[in-house]
Design an enzyme around this catalytic site. Structure first.
Site, PDB file in Angstrom:
ATOM      1  N   SER A 250       0.829  -1.193   0.000  1.00 17.95           N
ATOM      2  CA  SER A 250       0.000   0.000   0.000  1.00 17.95           C
ATOM      3  C   SER A 250       0.877   1.262   0.000  1.00 17.95           C
ATOM      4  CB  SER A 250      -0.941  -0.035   1.202  1.00 17.95           C
ATOM      5  OG  SER A 250      -1.928   0.950   1.107  1.00 17.95           O
TER       6      SER A 250
ATOM      7  N   LYS B 244     -12.340   8.268  -9.305  1.00 12.26           N
ATOM      8  CA  LYS B 244     -11.608   9.541  -9.330  1.00 12.26           C
ATOM      9  C   LYS B 244     -10.338   9.457  -8.475  1.00 12.26           C
ATOM     10  CE  LYS B 244     -12.181  14.460  -8.259  1.00 12.26           C
ATOM     11  NZ  LYS B 244     -13.144  15.489  -7.782  1.00 12.26           N
TER      12      LYS B 244
END
Length: 443
Positions: free
Chosen positions: A101, A142
């Protein structure tokens, strides 16, 4: 003769310049950063890199192990790395560690990436958090597209594989060290720091340092290991999401129990501390802000002790909060945040002393002042009733008495004559005349 002179001059020059150059040690710092990526992690990166810069180190190696964390903290760390005046090497270590991550982005934003065998890198799809049932809340397209562009930019800037970097997000791809090296994501596989230095010696950084690519010189190296401080270890523990959430839950339950059992104060005190630690553990603060928060909480505990005496419970809680806040604010380990280690060793005594003095003041001094202010003021009639005086002029039934060194007009309550010199007690007051009885008489 001229040949001998030239040879002698060469030997002298070699002794003066060549030998000291060969004997020069290249300093390399090695630090550990593990756990969730939070604002505290940025503070750690910042102070480690700053130390390496101040000592003109050849590089700083960060032994890295993280499951990920906050995106804003991650971007701040990458900016700090890319603005560093020394090469920053991310080393996914020890075996079993991962750079996942947010850790993947940080690695790709570094000057060199190394991995130990048995580690992994990748899987960095952005998420918004976790639902109450434990399921992942996916980020909208987005936000995902923003991070795809960001990770591709990091990879392209450092000449690493941008296609694989994109798949870290789109396909949740994770790579072993061998795969990462094969696909051009990392530069070195090493079992330990010494092997890393040996393999990276002579390599050029993947990103410029001070505007130019640096060739790493790891010959004649002096390794300085920076151990994590006590506060780093504590923060690493409480920033674990499960621990932070547990602290918050238990803290709320403790407050509820405290409100249901008023007068005990123990549950709400423990609950308040747990909630503060949970808020700190969620990673919204850096060390400075967390330290200030704990100091403020400590002062609130002191005030609470003065307003609601708890036989020292709030005082102890305030003392602990104040000391922990001071340690987080100023330092407490091998590398200090605002002050150096020598100064902090003295400052620590000052922090503890001030905390103890504040605790004593609020536990006793302020409590006494507040109690005095709360005490109902007694004036006039209320002040006089119960006082004992001496008759200076026979009461028949009226006369004069002296009370507290003052002369007062007085009247015998039962109309009995009370002679001069006898002791009387004030039982009432009519205007400016005191109503009295002989001392020992019933009213």
């Amino acid at each position: 003769m001229k040949g001998l002179a030239k040879a002698g001059l060469f030997i002298i020059l070699f002794t003066l310049f060549a030998i000291p150059t060969l004997a020069k040690e290249n300093i390399v710092y090695v630090a550990q950063i593990r756990g969730q990526i939070t604002s505290y992690t940025y503070d750690q990166f910042n102070r480690y890199i700053t130390l390496a810069e101040e000592n003109n180190a050849e590089a700083i190696i960060i032994e890295f192990d993280t499951p990920g964390g906050r995106g804003d903290a991650m971007m701040n760390i990458i900016q700090r790395i890319q603005g560093a005046k020394v090469p920053v090497i991310i080393y996914v270590y020890p075996p079993g560690a991962t750079a996942a991550s947010a850790g993947t982005y940080i690695a790709l934003g570094s000057h060199l990436i190394a991995m130990a065998p048995g580690t992994s890198i990748g899987a960095c799809r952005p998420i918004l958090g976790y639902a109450q049932n434990g399921s992942i809340i996916e980020a909208p397209p987005k936000i995902t597209n923003h991070y795809i562009a960001y990770i591709k930019s990091l990879a392209q800037e450092s000449g690493r594989n941008a296609t694989i970097a994109e798949e870290f997000i789109t396909k949740d791809l994770s790579l072993t060290p061998e795969e990462a090296l094969k696909y051009g994501v990392i530069e070195v596989i090493a079992r330990d720091v010494n092997e890393l230095l040996k393999k990276a010696n002579g390599m050029k950084t993947k990103l410029p340092v001070n505007g130019k690519y640096v060739t790493l010189n790891f010959t004649n190296v002096k390794i300085i290991t920076l151990e994590p401080s006590f506060k780093d270890k504590v923060i690493t523990y409480i920033t674990d999401p499960s621990i932070a959430y547990l602290l918050l839950t238990l803290g709320i339950w403790a407050l509820i129990i405290g409100f249901l059992t008023p007068g005990w104060h123990v549950p709400e005190t423990i609950g308040a501390i747990m909630i503060v630690l949970a808020i700190i553990g969620f990673g919204y603060f850096g060390y400075n802000a967390a330290g200030l928060l704990l100091i403020i909480v400590g002062m609130l505990f002191f005030v609470a002790e003065a307003l609601t005496p708890t036989f020292g419970l709030f005082t102890v809680a305030g003392l602990i909060s104040f000391i922990l806040g001071g340690i987080l604010l100023f330092g407490g380990g091998e590398v200090e945040y605002l002050v150096n280690k020598e100064v902090f060793s003295q400052l620590r005594i000052v922090i503890i002393t001030i905390a103890a003095l504040l605790a004593i003041f609020f536990a006793f001094g302020m409590a006494a002042v507040i109690k005095a202010h709360k005490k109902k003021a007694e004036t006039g009639k209320e002040e006089m009733i119960g006082l004992v005086g001496t008759v200076v002029e026979d009461l028949n039934p009226e006369g004069m008495i002296k009370v507290r060194g003052e002369l007062w007009r007085a009247k015998s309550k039962f109309g009995k004559k009370i002679e001069k010199g006898e002791r009387v007690r004030v039982v009432d007051m009519e205007g400016l005349t005191l109503i009295v009885v002989r001392e020992g008489e019933e009213r």
